[in-house]
Design a protein around this motif. Structure first.
Motif, PDB file in Angstrom:
ATOM      1  N   LEU A  53       0.855  -1.184   0.000  1.00 15.13           N
ATOM      2  CA  LEU A  53       0.000   0.000   0.000  1.00 15.13           C
ATOM      3  C   LEU A  53       0.888   1.231   0.000  1.00 15.13           C
ATOM      4  O   LEU A  53       1.713   1.414   0.897  1.00 15.13           O
ATOM      5  CB  LEU A  53      -0.903   0.021   1.238  1.00 15.13           C
ATOM      6  N   GLY A  54       0.739   2.072  -1.003  1.00 14.13           N
ATOM      7  CA  GLY A  54       1.474   3.323  -1.058  1.00 14.13           C
ATOM      8  C   GLY A  54       0.575   4.494  -0.698  1.00 14.13           C
ATOM      9  O   GLY A  54      -0.623   4.469  -0.978  1.00 14.13           O
ATOM     10  N   PHE A  55       1.137   5.525  -0.079  1.00 13.11           N
ATOM     11  CA  PHE A  55       0.349   6.703   0.279  1.00 13.11           C
ATOM     12  C   PHE A  55       1.166   7.973   0.065  1.00 13.11           C
ATOM     13  O   PHE A  55       2.396   7.961   0.188  1.00 13.11           O
ATOM     14  CB  PHE A  55      -0.122   6.645   1.736  1.00 13.11           C
ATOM     15  N   THR A  56       0.490   9.052  -0.291  1.00  3.74           N
ATOM     16  CA  THR A  56       1.118  10.369  -0.276  1.00  3.74           C
ATOM     17  C   THR A  56       0.710  11.055   1.011  1.00  3.74           C
ATOM     18  O   THR A  56      -0.384  10.827   1.527  1.00  3.74           O
ATOM     19  CB  THR A  56       0.686  11.223  -1.475  1.00  3.74           C
ATOM     20  N   TRP A  57       1.570  11.906   1.538  1.00  6.70           N
ATOM     21  CA  TRP A  57       1.255  12.535   2.813  1.00  6.70           C
ATOM     22  C   TRP A  57       0.285  13.701   2.602  1.00  6.70           C
ATOM     23  O   TRP A  57       0.264  14.341   1.565  1.00  6.70           O
ATOM     24  CB  TRP A  57       2.512  13.001   3.520  1.00  6.70           C
ATOM     25  N   THR A  75       4.164  17.356   8.501  1.00  9.17           N
ATOM     26  CA  THR A  75       3.493  16.685   7.385  1.00  9.17           C
ATOM     27  C   THR A  75       2.625  15.516   7.839  1.00  9.17           C
ATOM     28  O   THR A  75       1.745  15.083   7.106  1.00  9.17           O
ATOM     29  CB  THR A  75       4.521  16.147   6.386  1.00  9.17           C
ATOM     30  N   GLY A  76       2.898  14.960   9.028  1.00  9.38           N
ATOM     31  CA  GLY A  76       2.157  13.790   9.495  1.00  9.38           C
ATOM     32  C   GLY A  76       2.634  12.486   8.911  1.00  9.38           C
ATOM     33  O   GLY A  76       1.991  11.445   9.096  1.00  9.38           O
ATOM     34  N   VAL A  77       3.770  12.505   8.218  1.00  8.57           N
ATOM     35  CA  VAL A  77       4.273  11.282   7.580  1.00  8.57           C
ATOM     36  C   VAL A  77       4.560  10.192   8.602  1.00  8.57           C
ATOM     37  O   VAL A  77       4.167   9.028   8.421  1.00  8.57           O
ATOM     38  CB  VAL A  77       5.535  11.583   6.750  1.00  8.57           C
ATOM     39  N   GLU A  78       5.259  10.558   9.675  1.00  7.95           N
ATOM     40  CA  GLU A  78       5.640   9.541  10.653  1.00  7.95           C
ATOM     41  C   GLU A  78       4.403   8.894  11.274  1.00  7.95           C
ATOM     42  O   GLU A  78       4.345   7.675  11.474  1.00  7.95           O
ATOM     43  CB  GLU A  78       6.520  10.168  11.739  1.00  7.95           C
ATOM     44  N   PHE A  79       3.409   9.722  11.599  1.00  2.27           N
ATOM     45  CA  PHE A  79       2.177   9.184  12.168  1.00  2.27           C
ATOM     46  C   PHE A  79       1.479   8.266  11.164  1.00  2.27           C
ATOM     47  O   PHE A  79       1.068   7.149  11.511  1.00  2.27           O
ATOM     48  CB  PHE A  79       1.237  10.311  12.575  1.00  2.27           C
TER      49      PHE A  79
END
Length: 329
Positions: free
Chosen positions: A123-127, A162-166
């Motif tokens: 599963l890939g996601f953009t932040w 950015t919330g990336v880590e979360f």
């Protein structure tokens, strides 16, 4: 489709009606209908089909009154037909800028992942706020996959969160998946981007993202309200240049025009993220977005084949259908 001519033979009509009543009202199987009527199983099936074809059966689908503001299956089907979508999910209230307003869209996206995300998939996601909301709504048994990968770089010189880590950490935990971080800036000079792609660690993350079986993302606008401007990734001069090139939206820092084609220029070569062609090639791409400011960006994404599944609000759905000229064939 007009019903086929009805038989004038009362016995033919009687048998078709008997079979239809047994099937639709009493829940009988074709084998049980055959036994009751003294016919073969194939004949029972033909009687049921004949009752429908001759207009002897009328099937009505009714949305419960208390759910009419929340369930919009007719609009969903229209969107799917207009834009060639695998699935559309339409909710009642449009989101605003608050995280809480994205929760209904996020819950709907989680339900989609529960049905569409294979256990062995990546599963890939953009932040962005939409994927943060999805991560927040994920439960321990919502879905499962093998790997979760970040599709776009996020490092910036500002303190923007950015919330990336979360998103990466929670998705990996809830989906019981291996997390793959793209520890890189979103924009760099072209030579640096080439070097990053050749790096043994970062290059693996980018390559894994390009081949992800499922991708989820929101869309950004070409305005000072976008997260890219707020996070100091773009300035007003670059926004003006992008508008001049016809940009209406972005996914993973990559901009596209109203017809969904890539925006020309040097920015694409300076972007550390999965390209739009890789998104178009992915078999399951989940776009989560809504609210009036995002309408044009969502439309461009749909026209460009950048989403196979759309999760949005009713106002956006109606607007898209009004603008459906130029949709994918």
């Amino acid at each position: 489709m007009a019903p086929e001519p009805r038989s004038s033979n009362p016995e033919d009509v009687r048998m078709a009606l008997r079979a239809a009543r047994l099937y639709h009202f009493e829940g009988a199987t074709q084998a049980e209908i055959a036994a009751v009527l003294g016919v073969s199983r194939p004949t029972a099936g033909r009687l049921i089909a004949r009752a429908r074809a001759q207009g002897l059966v009328r099937i009505e689908i009714v949305v419960p009154d208390e759910l009419r503001a929340q369930v919009h299956t007719d609009l969903e089907r229209e969107l799917e037909a207009a834009f060639g979508l695998t699935e559309a999910v339409v909710l009642g209230d449009a989101p605003d800028d608050s995280p809480a307003s994205l929760a209904p869209l996020a819950r709907a996206a989680v339900a989609v992942l529960g049905r569409r995300l294979p256990a062995q998939a990546t599963l890939g996601f953009t932040w962005g706020p939409e994927t943060i909301a999805v991560a927040t709504e994920l439960g321990p048994h919502s879905a499962r996959c093998a790997t979760v990968v970040q599709l776009d770089g996020s490092l910036t010189s500002s303190d923007y969160q950015t919330g990336v880590e979360f998103t990466l950490g929670r998705c990996a935990d809830r989906l019981r998946a291996n997390p793959v971080r793209l520890h890189a800036p979103l924009y760099a000079d072209a030579a640096t981007v080439v070097a990053l792609e050749q790096d043994s660690v970062l290059g693996r993350a980018i390559a894994l993202g390009r081949t992800a079986e499922v991708m989820m993302f929101g869309v950004g606008t070409v305005s000072t309200a976008t997260t890219l401007f707020e996070g100091s990734y773009l300035d007003t001069a670059l926004l003006d240049e992008l508008r001049g090139l016809g940009a209406v939206g972005e996914i993973g820092g990559r901009f596209y025009r109203a017809d969904g084609t890539d925006v020309p220029g040097s920015l694409a070569a300076r972007t550390v993220s999965v390209g739009l062609d890789a998104i178009r090639a992915c078999g399951c791409t989940v776009l989560i977005s809504g609210g009036a400011p995002k309408h044009q960006a969502v439309l461009g994404a749909l026209r460009g084949g950048l989403a196979t599944i759309l999760v949005t609000d009713i106002e956006c759905a109606r607007w898209l259908l009004e603008k459906k000229e130029g949709a994918r064939p």
